[in-house]
Design an enzyme around this catalytic site. Structure first.
Site, PDB file in Angstrom:
ATOM      1  N   GLU A   1      43.701  49.128  38.629  1.00  0.00           N
ATOM      2  CA  GLU A   1      42.501  48.299  38.791  1.00  0.00           C
ATOM      3  C   GLU A   1      41.289  49.101  39.240  1.00  0.00           C
ATOM      4  O   GLU A   1      40.161  48.828  38.846  1.00  0.00           O
ATOM      5  CB  GLU A   1      42.783  47.163  39.788  1.00  0.00           C
ATOM      6  CG  GLU A   1      43.849  46.177  39.331  1.00  0.00           C
ATOM      7  CD  GLU A   1      45.275  46.683  39.544  1.00  0.00           C
ATOM      8  OE1 GLU A   1      45.455  47.759  40.156  1.00  0.00           O
ATOM      9  OE2 GLU A   1      46.218  46.002  39.090  1.00  0.00           O
TER      10      GLU A   1
ATOM     11  N   ASP B   1      54.324  33.616  43.984  1.00  0.00           N
ATOM     12  CA  ASP B   1      54.378  35.053  44.288  1.00  0.00           C
ATOM     13  C   ASP B   1      54.159  35.394  45.762  1.00  0.00           C
ATOM     14  O   ASP B   1      54.398  36.523  46.181  1.00  0.00           O
ATOM     15  CB  ASP B   1      53.375  35.816  43.418  1.00  0.00           C
ATOM     16  CG  ASP B   1      53.915  36.024  42.001  1.00  0.00           C
ATOM     17  OD1 ASP B   1      55.157  36.102  41.859  1.00  0.00           O
ATOM     18  OD2 ASP B   1      53.116  36.086  41.063  1.00  0.00           O
TER      19      ASP B   1
END
Lengths: 273, 311
Positions: free
Chosen positions: B57, B116
């Site tokens: 990222e 998650d």
């Protein structure tokens, strides 16, 4: 020899001019990045005064080549090159770091000839990679050069960019590694050893050329070879000497970012004359 | 029928925008199937406009800075924790200082990635992004507003961050409405207490207002533009009632509550926060459970409104 003696001589002299400008600007009693400016000076001189297509009167010229100083802490070296090239007055250099002045301690957008902000290390190669992707998408021939410090290769993002640049086959991108072997607080091989540097870049899919980063002929040959190479980006691993040209600063960790005494200043200017 | 999932609205609109403007490109970090950036990649003729950056990222954001510098309009998408969070320094240096024209999507934001757990739930992205000079921060209330916000981002210069929810829910704003940054929008008039809400908490605020009908008159304000935020508009709304509540799927520190309180700092107006109380999220089996667990329900808004109303 593919390059005239006159060209080699003038570019070597430009390297020295840039070093002198840096030392003059750093001055006495205030810390400045002496070591890394001097190790990169010949590389930067070759780019701005020979290799790159740029127009100091029109810094945003669409057909220009791009140069990014990923090791942004030697901003003063790039400012010196830009000033000597005619982007802004050489007389402005000593005002670098004045509050509110356009020449800040690290490169930032808004300074004529600066293509991106750098300083927090590891980001310049990604920025250059983005430019190279965009230029390729538009079918443009402009080239992108990024100067990366060898200490900066500690940053993981350099290797992210190394991977993505080869994945995208960015043969319009050239990374130049200023491989001087030192970083701010010590000798690289004693800290996070990064050798074999050339093999690492090869393993990441780059075309790699190793040179003496102070041999102007080798620098020019490498830059030309990089331009001819198709299908992958090129990394020029330039073996350099930190503090090059200033005897007491050469290969000395302590001169990474150091204030010079009057005596040191005088001696440096004399040696660089 | 209008799309009710913000991610789908984002992906579909991005494809449309790519068709309209050849300079728009979509970058993903191996999560294009979740962010719906992938819709660009699979659209016939658009393959080259989607740039897959791998699981990296930081590199994606700085690369986008380079793309912007040569005239592209990059939309970078990943989960909010990985754009605003992981790539914070790249957003700060590569993008924001130079005011580069890069658009960042914090997808699966807040606790909307319920399964998650804490690693993937952004309780703090609004705060990170809001504090960076030159950044704009937008939190659409629903899928309709997502379309309006992304269209605005594509056609206006500057670094911008947009928060996108993972899960579908009913639209509360009209399809095709204009997005004007800075201006909070009153969705329901009221005279006792104003609830400033963003994202999914807008629909919860409307539910709370309905539950309080006949008892407390609640004004519901959609703050889709956290930054810029027109201070005078916030003050005018706050002064039209006895006090305010803020409601956000984000920490009560540094987010919408912070922005509204900063705007009201010289006013004698009480403000109560509904948000995540300085803690991380948790895995849950569905979205409702995690919102209940963290105190992000219409009941919690009702309670806060009652508290303000009784002062």
């Amino acid at each position: 020899m593919a390059y005239s003696e006159e060209l080699i001589r003038s570019l070597k002299e430009k390297g020295q001019v840039l070093r002198r400008d840096c030392i003059k600007c750093i001055g006495v009693g205030v810390a400045g990045h002496v070591g890394g400016s001097c190790s990169s000076a010949d590389l930067v001189a070759a780019l701005y005064f020979h290799k790159m297509k740029v127009d100091p009167k029109n810094p945003e010229w669409e057909e220009r080549d791009y140069f990014l100083l990923s090791k942004g802490h030697v901003a003063i070296l790039q400012y010196a090159a830009l000033a000597e090239k005619g982007y802004f007055p050489v007389e402005d250099l000593p005002h670098c770091k004045d509050i509110g002045f356009y020449l800040q301690g690290h490169p930032h957008l808004g300074i004529p000839g600066i293509e991106a902000g750098t300083g927090s290390l590891g980001q310049g190669l990604s920025l250059g990679s983005g430019m190279a992707i965009g230029l390729k998408m538009d079918g443009k021939p402009n080239r992108v050069y990024v100067l990366v410090g060898d200490g900066e290769m500690d940053e993981g993002q350099i290797w992210e960019a190394a991977m993505s640049s080869s994945a995208k086959k960015l043969d319009n991108l050239c990374a130049i590694i200023d491989n001087n072997g030192l970083q701010a607080m010590g000798v690289i091989k004693d800290r996070l050893p990064n050798e074999p540097v050339a093999d690492k870049w090869k393993a990441f899919g780059w075309n790699v050329i190793e040179i003496d980063g102070h041999n102007m002929e080798e620098i020019l040959e490498a830059l030309d070879e990089a331009e001819k190479f198709k299908g992958a980006p090129t990394a020029i691993v330039a073996h350099t000497v930190k503090g090059k040209g200033i005897s007491f600063a050469e290969n000395q960790v302590g001169y990474h970012n150091r204030a010079l005494t009057q005596e040191e200043f005088d001696k440096a200017m004399e040696e660089l004359a | 029928m209008a799309e009710t999932n913000q991610r789908n609205a984002y992906g579909k609109t991005l494809v449309e925008l790519c068709r309209e403007n050849k300079n728009i490109v979509a970058l993903d970090a191996d999560l294009g199937g979740s962010t719906m950036g992938k819709m660009v990649e699979i659209e016939p003729g658009m393959e080259e406009r989607h740039i897959e950056m791998g699981i990296a990222e930081a590199n994606m954001i700085s690369t986008a800075g380079g793309l912007a510098r040569v005239g592209k309009i990059p939309f970078c998408s990943s989960f909010a924790v990985f754009t605003a969070g992981r790539a914070f320094d790249q957003i700060r240096q590569s993008i924001a200082i130079g005011k580069l024209n890069v658009k960042i999507c914090g997808s699966s934001a807040g606790c909307s990635d319920f399964g998650d757990g804490a690693t993937h739930q952004s309780v703090d992205d609004i705060a990170y992004m809001r504090v960076i000079p030159n950044m704009s921060v937008f939190v659409p209330a629903d899928a309709n507003e997502t379309v309006a916000v992304i269209k605005y981002m594509a056609s206006h210069e500057g670094p911008m961050y947009m928060r996108v929810n993972r899960n579908p829910y009913d639209n509360v704003t009209p399809e095709g409405a204009e997005f004007v940054p800075g201006e909070p929008v009153v969705l329901k008039e009221g005279t006792d207490v104003a609830v400033f809400a963003c994202g999914i908490m807008v629909i919860k605020a409307l539910e709370a207002a309905k539950a309080l009908e006949g008892k407390i008159s609640v004004k519901v304000v959609n703050v889709r533009s956290i930054k810029p935020l027109n201070r005078e508009s916030v003050i005018d709304i706050a002064k039209s009632v006895k006090g305010c509540v803020t409601a956000e799927e984000h920490s009560i520190i540094g987010g919408l509550g912070g922005a509204i309180s900063e705007a009201l700092r010289l006013e004698r107006v009480p403000v109560e926060f509904v948000g995540i109380n300085d803690r991380f999220g948790s895995s849950a089996h569905n979205y409702k459970d995690i919102l209940d667990y963290l105190g992000l329900t219409s009941d919690h808004i009702v309670e806060a409104v009652e508290k303000i109303n009784s002062l």
